[in-house]
Design a protein around this motif. Structure first.
Motif, PDB file in Angstrom:
ATOM      1  N   CYS A 154       0.879  -1.172   0.000  1.00  0.00           N
ATOM      2  CA  CYS A 154       0.000   0.000   0.000  1.00  0.00           C
ATOM      3  C   CYS A 154       0.918   1.224   0.000  1.00  0.00           C
ATOM      4  CB  CYS A 154      -0.912   0.009   1.217  1.00  0.00           C
ATOM      5  SG  CYS A 154      -2.086  -1.362   1.280  1.00  0.00           S
ATOM      6  N   ALA A 155       1.035   1.891  -1.116  1.00  0.00           N
ATOM      7  CA  ALA A 155       1.969   3.005  -1.246  1.00  0.00           C
ATOM      8  C   ALA A 155       1.555   4.169  -0.358  1.00  0.00           C
ATOM      9  CB  ALA A 155       2.045   3.466  -2.697  1.00  0.00           C
ATOM     10  N   PRO A 156       2.527   4.984   0.082  1.00  0.00           N
ATOM     11  CA  PRO A 156       2.198   6.162   0.894  1.00  0.00           C
ATOM     12  C   PRO A 156       1.174   7.052   0.199  1.00  0.00           C
ATOM     13  CG  PRO A 156       4.565   5.795   0.872  1.00  0.00           C
ATOM     14  CD  PRO A 156       3.978   4.844  -0.125  1.00  0.00           C
ATOM     15  N   GLN A 157       0.267   7.619   0.965  1.00  0.00           N
ATOM     16  CA  GLN A 157      -0.790   8.446   0.395  1.00  0.00           C
ATOM     17  C   GLN A 157      -0.338   9.866   0.093  1.00  0.00           C
ATOM     18  OE1 GLN A 157      -3.855   7.261  -0.510  1.00  0.00           O
ATOM     19  NE2 GLN A 157      -3.061   5.266   0.103  1.00  0.00           N
ATOM     20  N   SER A 158       0.581  10.405   0.897  1.00  0.00           N
ATOM     21  CA  SER A 158       0.957  11.808   0.737  1.00  0.00           C
ATOM     22  C   SER A 158       2.184  12.003  -0.136  1.00  0.00           C
ATOM     23  CB  SER A 158       1.192  12.457   2.112  1.00  0.00           C
ATOM     24  OG  SER A 158       2.217  11.766   2.812  1.00  0.00           O
ATOM     25  N   ARG A 213      -9.338   2.636  -4.986  1.00  0.00           N
ATOM     26  CA  ARG A 213      -9.617   2.908  -3.585  1.00  0.00           C
ATOM     27  C   ARG A 213      -8.829   1.941  -2.700  1.00  0.00           C
ATOM     28  NH1 ARG A 213     -11.416   7.731  -4.918  1.00  0.00           N
ATOM     29  NH2 ARG A 213     -13.310   7.692  -6.181  1.00  0.00           N
ATOM     30  N   THR A 214      -7.885   2.454  -1.949  1.00  0.00           N
ATOM     31  CA  THR A 214      -7.027   1.611  -1.119  1.00  0.00           C
ATOM     32  C   THR A 214      -7.843   0.784  -0.131  1.00  0.00           C
ATOM     33  OG1 THR A 214      -5.273   3.267  -1.306  1.00  0.00           O
ATOM     34  CG2 THR A 214      -5.036   1.601   0.409  1.00  0.00           C
ATOM     35  N   ALA A 215      -8.836   1.413   0.504  1.00  0.00           N
ATOM     36  CA  ALA A 215      -9.643   0.700   1.503  1.00  0.00           C
ATOM     37  C   ALA A 215     -10.436  -0.448   0.877  1.00  0.00           C
ATOM     38  CB  ALA A 215     -10.588   1.673   2.193  1.00  0.00           C
ATOM     39  N   GLU A 216     -10.739  -0.356  -0.409  1.00  0.00           N
ATOM     40  CA  GLU A 216     -11.463  -1.422  -1.095  1.00  0.00           C
ATOM     41  C   GLU A 216     -10.541  -2.562  -1.498  1.00  0.00           C
ATOM     42  OE1 GLU A 216     -13.685  -2.216  -5.405  1.00  0.00           O
ATOM     43  OE2 GLU A 216     -13.329  -0.151  -4.743  1.00  0.00           O
ATOM     44  N   LEU A 217      -9.330  -2.236  -1.960  1.00  0.00           N
ATOM     45  CA  LEU A 217      -8.440  -3.234  -2.540  1.00  0.00           C
ATOM     46  C   LEU A 217      -7.550  -3.927  -1.513  1.00  0.00           C
ATOM     47  CD1 LEU A 217      -7.314  -1.199  -5.689  1.00  0.00           C
ATOM     48  CD2 LEU A 217      -9.132  -2.924  -5.551  1.00  0.00           C
ATOM     49  N   ALA A 218      -7.148  -3.205  -0.465  1.00  0.00           N
ATOM     50  CA  ALA A 218      -6.193  -3.760   0.499  1.00  0.00           C
ATOM     51  C   ALA A 218      -6.684  -5.048   1.162  1.00  0.00           C
ATOM     52  CB  ALA A 218      -5.832  -2.709   1.542  1.00  0.00           C
ATOM     53  N   ASP A 226      -1.746 -16.357  -1.971  1.00  0.00           N
ATOM     54  CA  ASP A 226      -0.496 -16.415  -2.731  1.00  0.00           C
ATOM     55  C   ASP A 226       0.331 -15.138  -2.586  1.00  0.00           C
ATOM     56  OD1 ASP A 226       1.143 -18.083  -4.176  1.00  0.00           O
ATOM     57  OD2 ASP A 226       0.439 -17.383  -6.135  1.00  0.00           O
ATOM     58  N   VAL A 227      -0.046 -14.277  -1.653  1.00  0.00           N
ATOM     59  CA  VAL A 227       0.766 -13.110  -1.300  1.00  0.00           C
ATOM     60  C   VAL A 227       1.539 -13.466  -0.036  1.00  0.00           C
ATOM     61  CG1 VAL A 227       0.730 -10.690  -0.557  1.00  0.00           C
ATOM     62  CG2 VAL A 227      -0.825 -11.475  -2.350  1.00  0.00           C
ATOM     63  N   ASN A 228       2.862 -13.307  -0.080  1.00  0.00           N
ATOM     64  CA  ASN A 228       3.713 -13.765   1.028  1.00  0.00           C
ATOM     65  C   ASN A 228       3.990 -12.709   2.083  1.00  0.00           C
ATOM     66  OD1 ASN A 228       5.068 -15.135  -1.732  1.00  0.00           O
ATOM     67  ND2 ASN A 228       4.468 -16.551  -0.103  1.00  0.00           N
ATOM     68  N   ALA A 229       3.878 -11.436   1.706  1.00  0.00           N
ATOM     69  CA  ALA A 229       4.196 -10.370   2.652  1.00  0.00           C
ATOM     70  C   ALA A 229       3.394  -9.140   2.293  1.00  0.00           C
ATOM     71  CB  ALA A 229       5.692 -10.060   2.647  1.00  0.00           C
ATOM     72  N   LEU A 230       3.269  -8.233   3.262  1.00  0.00           N
ATOM     73  CA  LEU A 230       2.388  -7.080   3.101  1.00  0.00           C
ATOM     74  C   LEU A 230       3.028  -5.851   3.733  1.00  0.00           C
ATOM     75  CD1 LEU A 230      -0.487  -6.875   1.871  1.00  0.00           C
ATOM     76  CD2 LEU A 230      -1.388  -7.084   4.191  1.00  0.00           C
ATOM     77  N   ASP A 231       3.094  -4.776   2.969  1.00  0.00           N
ATOM     78  CA  ASP A 231       3.563  -3.483   3.475  1.00  0.00           C
ATOM     79  C   ASP A 231       2.351  -2.561   3.540  1.00  0.00           C
ATOM     80  OD1 ASP A 231       4.613  -0.969   3.951  1.00  0.00           O
ATOM     81  OD2 ASP A 231       6.258  -1.157   2.518  1.00  0.00           O
ATOM     82  N   LEU A 232       1.930  -2.204   4.764  1.00  0.00           N
ATOM     83  CA  LEU A 232       0.710  -1.426   4.969  1.00  0.00           C
ATOM     84  C   LEU A 232       0.999   0.053   5.218  1.00  0.00           C
ATOM     85  CD1 LEU A 232      -1.251  -3.907   7.263  1.00  0.00           C
ATOM     86  CD2 LEU A 232      -1.456  -3.597   4.793  1.00  0.00           C
TER      87      LEU A 232
END
Length: 288
Positions: A154-158, A213-218, A226-232
């Motif tokens: 999830c890329a930075p918003q600002s 929309r990040t809140a929809e996709l995250a 099949d996703v091994n790691a997550l950067d929030l």
């Protein structure tokens, strides 16, 4: 005064090295810091997330199996192309984040320099983060860092460019592949980066970029098996606990930022390179 109508740009997603429209057919308006219309961006759906993960998994074997030296060359080529489109990035950062052109120029220059910095780390990861372990016995013992796999970001918003580069570059420099959700309201620098990646030597599927929309996709990314790691880093703060719970169902590595976003202008360290690596220890008997 010209009476011609401007042709509004409608951008697409970047999946598997190609630019498809969103499966949902939806788009949304992107506006600058003053509210002026800039372009239309694709609004990705759950199906687009799944397609992006499939593309990232397919590309993982080839990218993680490439030599570290080759990955460094590929990343440096991206920096060369970023430099070639420097003026476009400056204009988009200024429009997205507001402020003067001089500040936008400093941001773009820092983003290019950061990409070069991570490109230079590709062939040093094994030496710095690996080890030859002292053991009692007739054995060799080596600890070797290996990429985790498919990383959802999830890329930075600002920080639409410098923050984006700061979270994406270490993931692929260390041999992982990525599915990246752009800044929701400031996606243009990420979209232009996808055009750079498409014309670089980065294999299709190594980086997949979704707007929407990040809140929809995250949540779909967090729960995907099949996703091994997550950067929030750029996830809405009120959703982080739920995303961590969803990620726990498939035992993902999770990086969550609960306070303010980091100061992206500071010189990075190796923490983000280390975050999405697995350390494998190998024992081998002497004389064999």
């Amino acid at each position: 005064m010209s009476d011609r109508l401007a042709v509004a740009k409608t951008y697409k997603l970047y999946l598997g090295g190609k630019f498809p429209r969103s499966e949902s057919g939806r788009t949304y308006q992107v506006r600058d810091s003053r509210g002026t219309f800039l372009a239309n961006a694709a609004q990705a759906s759950r199906k687009d997330v799944r397609d992006a993960v499939v593309a990232a998994r397919k590309a993982f074997g080839g990218w993680s199996g490439a030599t570290a030296y080759n990955r460094g060359q590929v990343l440096y080529r991206v920096a060369e192309l970023l430099e070639g489109r420097r003026e476009q990035f400056i204009a988009e950062v200024a429009a997205s984040e507001g402020g003067q052109a001089k500040r936008a120029q400093a941001v773009v220059d820092a983003a290019i320099d950061r990409w070069v910095w991570y490109a230079g780390w590709t062939d040093k990861i094994a030496t710095v983060l690996g080890a030859a372990n002292p053991v009692a016995g007739p054995y060799f013992s080596f600890s070797v860092p290996e990429p985790t796999g498919v990383v959802g970001i999830c890329a930075p918003q600002s920080s639409s460019l410098l923050g984006l580069v700061s979270v994406l570059a270490p993931v692929i420099a260390s041999g992982n592949t990525a599915v990246l959700l752009t800044s929701q309201d400031r996606p243009l620098p990420a979209i232009t980066l996808s055009e750079v990646l498409a014309t670089s030597d980065v294999p299709g599927g190594v980086v997949n970029i979704l707007t929407g929309r990040t809140a929809e996709l995250a949540p779909w990314l967090a729960a995907h098996a099949d996703v091994n790691a997550l950067d929030l880093t750029g996830a809405p703060k009120d959703t982080i606990a739920d995303l961590e719970e969803a990620a726990a169902g498939t035992v993902k590595r999770v990086l969550a930022v609960r306070g303010n976003e980091p100061d992206w202008t500071k010189q990075p360290d190796v923490s983000r390179l280390r975050r999405f690596l697995e350390t494998k220890t190998v024992w081998h008997p002497m004389g064999v």
